[in-house]
Design a protein around this motif. Structure first.
Motif, mmCIF file in Angstrom:
data_model
loop_
_atom_site.group_PDB
_atom_site.id
_atom_site.type_symbol
_atom_site.label_atom_id
_atom_site.label_comp_id
_atom_site.label_asym_id
_atom_site.label_seq_id
_atom_site.Cartn_x
_atom_site.Cartn_y
_atom_site.Cartn_z
ATOM 1 N N HIS A 258 -5.203 4.972 2.989
ATOM 2 C CA HIS A 258 -3.723 5.246 3.033
ATOM 3 C C HIS A 258 -3.460 5.977 1.376
ATOM 4 C CE1 HIS A 258 -1.024 2.188 4.252
ATOM 5 N NE2 HIS A 258 -2.384 1.451 4.523
ATOM 6 N N TYR B 189 0.876 -1.132 -0.198
ATOM 7 C CA TYR B 189 -0.097 0.196 0.287
ATOM 8 C C TYR B 189 0.937 0.982 -0.027
ATOM 9 C CZ TYR B 189 -3.224 -4.048 0.791
ATOM 10 O OH TYR B 189 -4.216 -5.129 1.590
ATOM 11 N N ILE C 263 -6.701 -0.256 2.281
ATOM 12 C CA ILE C 263 -6.159 0.696 1.418
ATOM 13 C C ILE C 263 -6.672 1.957 0.798
ATOM 14 C CG2 ILE C 263 -7.533 -0.767 -0.622
ATOM 15 C CD1 ILE C 263 -5.089 -0.433 -2.429
ATOM 16 N N PRO D 100 -7.258 -6.014 -0.567
ATOM 17 C CA PRO D 100 -7.109 -4.559 -0.157
ATOM 18 C C PRO D 100 -8.278 -3.443 0.568
ATOM 19 C CG PRO D 100 -7.222 -4.702 -2.688
ATOM 20 C CD PRO D 100 -7.685 -5.894 -1.953
#
Length: 817
Positions: A92, A62, A89, A84
């Motif tokens: 991020h 990531y 994710i 993810p």
């Protein structure tokens, strides 16, 4: 972060058919400048406008993905995979100021934790199956022991699509619990389990865009999870799909939105984890209404490949996704083409188990490398219609050559004005693609194409008198069947029985049949069993009637009886006259071969018992006679040590063991009924298996009338080991030598493919012997010669011995391989 006027540079994460379909549709948008796919597949590697694969960063790195996106000016991230999303994710990229079409880690718990989503549904009174969550194995085990209804067992976390188990018994349920909670076959995903009631009905998939408050759903789709035709075998990620579905009526769609989808999105908003992205909701349409099976927080696969081609050419997928991230879904229009779509998925042999990668993929004619190249500008004999699209999944592209690289390899999607044409065209497209051990289902859309069962008590108008036809029973169809089959039954006439039907009962004049004194009457009744499933699948019904007669008259003749008359029962939900005629014609053929008259029968139309149109069952009864003064066989008192066992060759599997045969064919060998038979050149699997049971009546009766036979065993269910002892006295046993007869190739193949132990093989199948006879040692040659004159293949396979254990033993079984 992108603005309305700024070109979109997209990072798409994933490597399946779903991601190829997303890249294909996104690349059509004038707003899209560039699409990076991490890691991508053979379909996204070349041929799509402004699309390229990226292997410099891994899909689970990531921080690396954020750095890549920032360096390439990416302003929209689309995670295609669930892992993810569940891992967070979205957060991020949010921290880096890059928008993400996908839910937060908190919202992704709707897929990441089955216990969380079930508790959420309970809080918001969203209809779903009754359930209980368990952390301790002992509690779950005791709960399963305490209930009597069917259950579904689900590992709490992500398990690569394999964490949902539908046990068929308590033993299977307990084994599933042990596998998940004790053996940790799904790792930490099995730390908790959900046990819920088993729902019955039709499944639908709803794919719904959401901006956190508003929703827009695509047409409901129906996928096919099981690996084999007829919804058999283990679950997969999905072997095919079609949309829209007949069961997805406007009324049902409205109900799903009102009771399920809107409460779900609003409940998430009120609990402060708004859902932004695409919510996949699996629905079971039950008698009590639609209920939620599961939530996924991303596009389904293969639903994505089926539904995106239904978006109109002026519907911009990139614009929709951008609007969802800006809480502005109400500012875009989503238009659906007035067409149907169907997708057929081809998998590598062995999938969903161990499979091989690296095989070359070839085509019979020009197919573009990617979906986008199959457009309306193509012309000439090699052109591919824009309504036919190939989506890659487990593929890679190396030096202009496609290779397999995953379990689900490639998909053929077609759109058409009718669902039937869409499915047909998808299969035509799939037929042009080849790779070693390729497997795909041949029945995608079968639920929609098959006439739907009517409710047992249908709603009928109250303003007119009812007729028998209103109940689903057609008297006229029955009359038509009788007229059609009369010539067949008449052809079976023999002295004493005219072979006429249409009366209340059949008659037999024993005197005219040649019995001057009252004989001993012998009766047998039997059916064909699950071999009929193959007849249904192949739409081939001309041999199962022969099987029906054979199973009955062979049981009669082992008593030394001559079959004289036969009666059948054809039971179905809705009478298909042509199918029934084909079956009864086979019955008449069998009767003529056995020398008995077909004197009557019943066609029973029972829509409440057989709810699916096209299915049927058949049963029969044979009546025969033993001449006065002759003993009814077996002559157990006359048997002695040293008597010879003669075996008569079978024609193959006959009519027993087909539940196991289907498991071996469909699950172990991953074959369909239409595939070439590995054991018989020039014949399909289904055609070969439908070879009818051999009828031994006329040949065996020749030897019986000459007092050459002491006893006979018809080798049916239970094989050699269970059937031969049935004719023997308690102090004798049969000792056979497996080296003395030939096992048909079909049976050898089944033994090998099923990895069957020799004893199990001998207990299940006939091993090549349809009938085993006991004859005196000094009459063995005469009996063999008499039987061979009548056309039988005869082997001397063993002898009778003093019994000290089992009633039948087979030596040298290792020769079976």
């Amino acid at each position: 972060m992108a603005t309305q006027s700024e070109p979109l540079r997209i990072l798409l994460i994933g490597n399946g058919g779903r991601e190829h379909a997303l890249a294909w549709k996104l690349s059509e948008s004038p707003k899209v400048e560039k699409i990076y796919v991490v890691p991508g597949n053979g379909g996204t590697a070349d041929g799509l406008r402004n699309v390229s694969n990226v292997d410099a960063v891994k899909p689970n790195d990531y921080p690396g993905l954020v750095a890549f996106a920032s360096g390439c000016g990416v302003n929209l991230v689309i995670p295609g995979l669930e892992v993810p999303l569940v891992a967070g994710i979205e957060g991020h990229f949010r921290k880096a100021g890059i928008r993400c079409f996908g839910p937060t880690e908190e919202a992704a718990r709707m897929e990441g934790s089955k216990t969380f989503s079930k508790d959420f549904m309970a809080r918001w009174e969203i209809p779903t199956a009754a359930y209980k969550n368990f952390v301790k194995y002992e509690d779950a085990r005791d709960y399963v022991d305490s209930i009597s209804h069917g259950v579904v067992i689900k590992a709490d976390g992500l398990a690569a699509g394999k964490g949902v188990i539908l046990p068929s018994s308590k033993d299977e349920a307990q084994a599933a619990l042990q596998s998940i909670m004790l053996d940790k076959n799904f790792g930490a995903a099995g730390d908790k389990v959900v046990i819920e009631e088993l729902l019955e009905g039709q499944e639908l998939s709803f794919l719904t865009f959401s901006d956190g408050e508003r929703i827009v759903s695509l047409p409901p789709a129906q996928d096919h999870k099981r690996i084999y035709d007829g919804d058999n075998g283990p679950n997969t990620g999905g072997m095919g799909c079609y949309a829209p579905t007949p069961v997805g009526t406007p009324e049902l769609i409205e109900e799903v939105h009102r009771k399920i989808l809107n409460p779900t999105i609003q409940g998430m908003r009120k609990e402060r984890f708004r859902f932004v992205g695409l919510l996949f909701t699996g629905i079971m349409v039950t008698r009590a209404g639609p209920k939620v099976l599961e939530y996924n927080v991303r596009f389904g696969d293969p639903e994505c490949q089926t539904l995106l081609p239904l978006l109109s050419t002026d519907t911009d997928l990139a614009e929709i996704m951008l609007a969802c991230t800006e809480s502005a879904l109400d500012t875009v229009r989503i238009k659906i083409r007035d067409r149907f779509a169907a997708t057929v998925v081809a998998a590598a042999g062995g999938y969903p188990g161990k499979y091989h990668s690296g095989d070359i993929i070839t085509v019979d004619r020009f197919l573009s490398r990617t979906a986008s190249q199959q457009d309306s500008s193509a012309s000439g004999e090699n052109a591919v219609s824009s309504d036919n699209i190939v989506f890659h999944a487990g593929t890679s592209l190396s030096a202009d050559t496609w290779q397999t690289s995953g379990g689900r390899v490639i998909a053929a999607t077609s759109t058409a004005v009718t669902l039937k044409d869409a499915i047909s065209n998808a299969y035509t497209l799939m037929s042009t693609i080849h790779f070693p051990n390729m497997h795909y289902r041949r029945d995608i859309g079968h639920r929609a194409l098959r006439p739907q069962p009517s409710p047992l008590f249908a709603s009928l108008p109250n303003d007119r008198p009812l007729s028998y036809a209103d109940s689903g029973v057609s008297v006229s169809a029955g009359d038509q069947l009788v007229r059609r089959i009369k010539p067949f039954t008449a052809s079976t006439a023999r002295p004493g029985a005219a072979g006429e039907i249409g009366n209340f009962a059949g008659t037999l004049d024993l005197s005219a049949a040649g019995y001057k004194e009252p004989p001993t009457l012998v009766a047998a009744t039997d059916g064909v069993g699950t071999k009929l499933i193959i007849a249904h699948a192949m739409n081939k019904h001309d041999t199962v009637g022969i099987d029906l007669v054979a199973m009955n008259v062979n049981d009669l003749v082992v008593q030394g009886a001559e079959p004289l008359m036969f009666l059948d029962v054809f039971s179905c939900g809705k009478l298909n006259v042509s199918v029934a005629q084909e079956v009864i014609q086979g019955v008449a053929t069998g009767c003529k071969e056995a020398g008995c008259a077909l004197v009557g029968g019943e066609s029973a139309e029972m829509p409440g018992i057989f709810p699916i149109e096209g299915t049927y069952d058949i049963n029969g009864t044979a009546i025969g006679a033993v001449t006065k003064g002759k003993s009814v066989l077996p002559d157990k008192e006359g048997m002695k040590v040293g008597d010879v066992l003669l075996g008569l060759s079978s024609s193959g599997c006959h009519s027993n063991g087909f539940s196991l045969i289907r498991k071996i064919i469909q699950e172990r060998a991953a074959l369909s009924w239409m595939d070439p038979a590995p054991w018989a050149e020039g014949r399909s699997v289904g055609e070969s298996l439908l070879t009818p049971t051999r009828i031994y009546v006329k040949s065996v009766l020749r030897a019986v009338k000459k007092d050459l036979i002491k006893g006979m065993a018809h080798i049916t269910g239970g094989g050699l080991l269970e059937n031969i002892p049935r004719m023997l006295p308690g102090h004798l046993a049969a000792s056979l030598d497996a080296r003395q007869w030939h096992v048909p190739e079909i049976l050898r193949w089944l033994k090998k493919a099923g990895d069957m132990e020799e004893s199990e093989f001998a207990r299940t199948f006939n091993t090549g012997l349809g009938m085993v006879l006991v004859v005196a040692a000094d009459k063995a040659d005469s009996a063999s010669q008499e039987l061979e004159k009548a056309g039988e293949k005869v082997w001397s396979v063993g002898q009778l011995v003093e019994r000290s254990g089992d009633g039948c033993t087979v030596g040298n079984m290792e020769v079976w391989g």
